[in-house]
Design a protein around this motif. Structure first.
Motif, PDB file in Angstrom:
ATOM      1  N   ILE A  63       0.845  -1.203   0.000  1.00 25.51           N
ATOM      2  CA  ILE A  63       0.000   0.000   0.000  1.00 25.51           C
ATOM      3  C   ILE A  63       0.875   1.246   0.000  1.00 25.51           C
ATOM      4  O   ILE A  63       0.642   2.207  -0.757  1.00 25.51           O
ATOM      5  CB  ILE A  63      -0.949   0.009   1.221  1.00 25.51           C
ATOM      6  N   ALA A  64       1.917   1.255   0.823  1.00 24.06           N
ATOM      7  CA  ALA A  64       2.811   2.414   0.862  1.00 24.06           C
ATOM      8  C   ALA A  64       3.526   2.595  -0.465  1.00 24.06           C
ATOM      9  O   ALA A  64       3.745   3.733  -0.912  1.00 24.06           O
ATOM     10  CB  ALA A  64       3.828   2.247   1.991  1.00 24.06           C
ATOM     11  N   GLY A  65       3.889   1.487  -1.122  1.00 29.03           N
ATOM     12  CA  GLY A  65       4.531   1.589  -2.427  1.00 29.03           C
ATOM     13  C   GLY A  65       3.620   2.192  -3.478  1.00 29.03           C
ATOM     14  O   GLY A  65       4.046   3.037  -4.287  1.00 29.03           O
ATOM     15  N   SER A  66       2.355   1.780  -3.473  1.00 28.92           N
ATOM     16  CA  SER A  66       1.390   2.365  -4.420  1.00 28.92           C
ATOM     17  C   SER A  66       1.122   3.830  -4.094  1.00 28.92           C
ATOM     18  O   SER A  66       0.968   4.662  -4.993  1.00 28.92           O
ATOM     19  CB  SER A  66       0.077   1.574  -4.404  1.00 28.92           C
ATOM     20  N   TYR A  67       1.058   4.144  -2.797  1.00 26.16           N
ATOM     21  CA  TYR A  67       0.858   5.539  -2.388  1.00 26.16           C
ATOM     22  C   TYR A  67       2.019   6.399  -2.888  1.00 26.16           C
ATOM     23  O   TYR A  67       1.811   7.498  -3.422  1.00 26.16           O
ATOM     24  CB  TYR A  67       0.747   5.598  -0.865  1.00 26.16           C
ATOM     25  N   ALA A  68       3.254   5.904  -2.759  1.00 33.14           N
ATOM     26  CA  ALA A  68       4.421   6.646  -3.235  1.00 33.14           C
ATOM     27  C   ALA A  68       4.360   6.847  -4.743  1.00 33.14           C
ATOM     28  O   ALA A  68       4.634   7.951  -5.251  1.00 33.14           O
ATOM     29  CB  ALA A  68       5.708   5.907  -2.854  1.00 33.14           C
ATOM     30  N   ALA A  69       4.009   5.796  -5.482  1.00 26.59           N
ATOM     31  CA  ALA A  69       3.892   5.913  -6.937  1.00 26.59           C
ATOM     32  C   ALA A  69       2.801   6.908  -7.315  1.00 26.59           C
ATOM     33  O   ALA A  69       2.968   7.726  -8.231  1.00 26.59           O
ATOM     34  CB  ALA A  69       3.599   4.546  -7.548  1.00 26.59           C
ATOM     35  N   ALA A  70       1.678   6.857  -6.600  1.00 20.68           N
ATOM     36  CA  ALA A  70       0.572   7.771  -6.879  1.00 20.68           C
ATOM     37  C   ALA A  70       0.967   9.220  -6.631  1.00 20.68           C
ATOM     38  O   ALA A  70       0.567  10.123  -7.372  1.00 20.68           O
ATOM     39  CB  ALA A  70      -0.644   7.401  -6.032  1.00 20.68           C
ATOM     40  N   LEU A  71       1.765   9.458  -5.601  1.00 19.66           N
ATOM     41  CA  LEU A  71       2.238  10.821  -5.331  1.00 19.66           C
ATOM     42  C   LEU A  71       3.068  11.348  -6.494  1.00 19.66           C
ATOM     43  O   LEU A  71       2.931  12.508  -6.910  1.00 19.66           O
ATOM     44  CB  LEU A  71       3.071  10.846  -4.057  1.00 19.66           C
ATOM     45  N   SER A  72       3.940  10.500  -7.039  1.00 20.11           N
ATOM     46  CA  SER A  72       4.756  10.901  -8.184  1.00 20.11           C
ATOM     47  C   SER A  72       3.880  11.179  -9.398  1.00 20.11           C
ATOM     48  O   SER A  72       4.055  12.186 -10.098  1.00 20.11           O
ATOM     49  CB  SER A  72       5.786   9.811  -8.496  1.00 20.11           C
ATOM     50  N   ILE A  73       2.911  10.298  -9.644  1.00 16.65           N
ATOM     51  CA  ILE A  73       2.015  10.485 -10.787  1.00 16.65           C
ATOM     52  C   ILE A  73       1.207  11.772 -10.627  1.00 16.65           C
ATOM     53  O   ILE A  73       1.117  12.584 -11.558  1.00 16.65           O
ATOM     54  CB  ILE A  73       1.084   9.265 -10.949  1.00 16.65           C
ATOM     55  N   PRO A  88      -3.267  14.192   2.242  1.00 19.32           N
ATOM     56  CA  PRO A  88      -3.588  13.326   3.383  1.00 19.32           C
ATOM     57  C   PRO A  88      -2.948  11.951   3.297  1.00 19.32           C
ATOM     58  O   PRO A  88      -2.707  11.417   2.207  1.00 19.32           O
ATOM     59  CB  PRO A  88      -5.117  13.231   3.341  1.00 19.32           C
ATOM     60  N   ALA A  89      -2.713  11.369   4.456  1.00 22.95           N
ATOM     61  CA  ALA A  89      -2.189  10.008   4.553  1.00 22.95           C
ATOM     62  C   ALA A  89      -3.308   8.978   4.494  1.00 22.95           C
ATOM     63  O   ALA A  89      -3.047   7.798   4.253  1.00 22.95           O
ATOM     64  CB  ALA A  89      -1.416   9.844   5.861  1.00 22.95           C
ATOM     65  N   ARG A  90      -4.526   9.419   4.707  1.00 19.85           N
ATOM     66  CA  ARG A  90      -5.692   8.539   4.651  1.00 19.85           C
ATOM     67  C   ARG A  90      -6.601   9.003   3.530  1.00 19.85           C
ATOM     68  O   ARG A  90      -7.005  10.168   3.476  1.00 19.85           O
ATOM     69  CB  ARG A  90      -6.463   8.554   5.974  1.00 19.85           C
ATOM     70  N   LEU A  91      -6.925   8.089   2.619  1.00 16.73           N
ATOM     71  CA  LEU A  91      -7.724   8.424   1.446  1.00 16.73           C
ATOM     72  C   LEU A  91      -8.877   7.448   1.310  1.00 16.73           C
ATOM     73  O   LEU A  91      -8.686   6.230   1.421  1.00 16.73           O
ATOM     74  CB  LEU A  91      -6.865   8.354   0.173  1.00 16.73           C
ATOM     75  N   GLU A  92     -10.055   7.968   1.053  1.00 17.88           N
ATOM     76  CA  GLU A  92     -11.191   7.111   0.705  1.00 17.88           C
ATOM     77  C   GLU A  92     -11.325   7.113  -0.808  1.00 17.88           C
ATOM     78  O   GLU A  92     -11.534   8.155  -1.425  1.00 17.88           O
ATOM     79  CB  GLU A  92     -12.478   7.598   1.359  1.00 17.88           C
ATOM     80  N   LEU A  93     -11.211   5.933  -1.403  1.00 22.49           N
ATOM     81  CA  LEU A  93     -11.248   5.821  -2.852  1.00 22.49           C
ATOM     82  C   LEU A  93     -12.689   5.820  -3.353  1.00 22.49           C
ATOM     83  O   LEU A  93     -13.638   5.606  -2.592  1.00 22.49           O
ATOM     84  CB  LEU A  93     -10.537   4.551  -3.308  1.00 22.49           C
ATOM     85  N   GLU A 116      -4.556   3.898   3.687  1.00 23.63           N
ATOM     86  CA  GLU A 116      -3.960   4.716   4.741  1.00 23.63           C
ATOM     87  C   GLU A 116      -2.535   4.261   5.015  1.00 23.63           C
ATOM     88  O   GLU A 116      -2.250   3.056   5.076  1.00 23.63           O
ATOM     89  CB  GLU A 116      -4.799   4.624   6.024  1.00 23.63           C
ATOM     90  N   VAL A 117      -1.630   5.225   5.125  1.00 22.66           N
ATOM     91  CA  VAL A 117      -0.266   4.953   5.565  1.00 22.66           C
ATOM     92  C   VAL A 117      -0.009   5.807   6.798  1.00 22.66           C
ATOM     93  O   VAL A 117      -0.667   6.835   6.995  1.00 22.66           O
ATOM     94  CB  VAL A 117       0.766   5.259   4.455  1.00 22.66           C
ATOM     95  N   PRO A 118       0.920   5.410   7.662  1.00 20.13           N
ATOM     96  CA  PRO A 118       1.213   6.234   8.842  1.00 20.13           C
ATOM     97  C   PRO A 118       1.606   7.652   8.437  1.00 20.13           C
ATOM     98  O   PRO A 118       2.280   7.862   7.420  1.00 20.13           O
ATOM     99  CB  PRO A 118       2.380   5.487   9.501  1.00 20.13           C
ATOM    100  N   ALA A 119       1.201   8.618   9.229  1.00 12.52           N
ATOM    101  CA  ALA A 119       1.411  10.027   8.877  1.00 12.52           C
ATOM    102  C   ALA A 119       2.885  10.349   8.654  1.00 12.52           C
ATOM    103  O   ALA A 119       3.250  11.076   7.717  1.00 12.52           O
ATOM    104  CB  ALA A 119       0.824  10.921   9.963  1.00 12.52           C
TER     105      ALA A 119
END
Length: 263
Positions: A205-215, A228-233, A240-243
């Motif tokens: 999940i953290a890896g996808s969150y990191a990729a999404a931030l770059s995109i 936010p660190a917590r997202l409702e899709l 959610e990843v730790p803050a």
């Protein structure tokens, strides 16, 4: 079976087959299905982005994470995706739903296959990116290349992955999204950041969150700090990843985009 473009050793091939086969079986259904995903929030106005790729796109609903980041920043982003497990761009071009989906009209079409670190796989990525560029341009969109990462046992090939995707983007005047470099920037800050899932291939999940931030950062030409660190899709799933980790990943994505990204 591995995602096209990844190197694997003979010793790990049988294990990789078992891992990826099991993972792919677990990725069918509402939160990671292959095929064409209905547009998650088809609203008037805003940006429209189509993702074409394989399980490195559909695992953890990456397009929906990007959409949720945009929503959190007050922007309207409509996403759709055409994905197949273990697919290269040639598989999408020669069959399936990719070309009809492109014809529906987008602002950006994001292309992704395996790590493409081998010389022959780089040639393959460049060839099929160029094939896709014509229908993408005809539909009024820009192509974008979503750089992924090598498998966990091939970390020495990160530069080759980056160069393959950057060259392919340059060939077509497209956007280069250095998501894999966002991972490396994160590990420079915290070598223990768990960005791979247990198979050493797909993102956590953290890896996808990191990729999404770059995109997100490359699509909107802005730094993702403060999101936010917590997202409702849009499908109801919560990511959610730790803050503390979220801030680290935001800083890492900003660093990678500024150093390597091409808008």
């Amino acid at each position: 079976m591995t995602i096209r473009g990844h190197r694997t050793s003979a010793a790990s091939a049988v294990l990789r087959l078992a891992i990826v086969f099991g993972l792919l079986l677990g990725c069918t259904g509402p939160s990671g299905a292959e095929g064409t995903r209905p547009a998650a929030a088809a609203a008037s106005g805003g940006m429209r982005v189509l993702f074409i790729g394989n399980s490195l796109t559909y695992v953890n609903d990456l397009p929906l994470i990007v959409q949720a980041l945009a929503k959190a920043a007050g922007q309207t982003l409509t996403v759709d995706s055409v994905t197949m497990g273990n697919a290269g761009l040639d598989d999408h071009f020669n069959g399936g739903e990719a070309l009809p989906a492109i014809a529906r009209g987008w602002n950006v079409v994001v292309l992704q296959q395996g790590s493409s670190s081998l010389p022959e796989s780089r040639v393959h990525l460049r060839k099929w990116t160029q094939k896709f560029a014509e229908p993408i341009r005809k539909a009024g969109a820009r192509p974008a290349l979503y750089m992924v990462w090598p498998t966990q046992d091939r970390m020495a090939y990160f530069d080759d992955v980056r160069d393959s995707y950057a060259i392919a983007a340059s060939d077509v005047g497209g956007i280069f999204i250095p998501a894999g470099e966002a991972w490396r920037a994160a590990w420079r800050r915290d070598p223990d950041a768990a960005l791979f899932s247990s198979d050493g291939l797909h993102p956590s999940i953290a890896g996808s969150y990191a990729a999404a931030l770059s995109i997100y950062g490359m699509l909107y030409k802005r730094a993702p700090q403060g999101l936010p660190a917590r997202l409702e899709l849009a499908n109801g799933q919560v990511v959610e990843v730790p803050a503390k980790l979220a801030k680290l990943l935001q800083d890492a994505a900003t660093e990678a985009n500024q150093k390597y990204g091409k808008p």
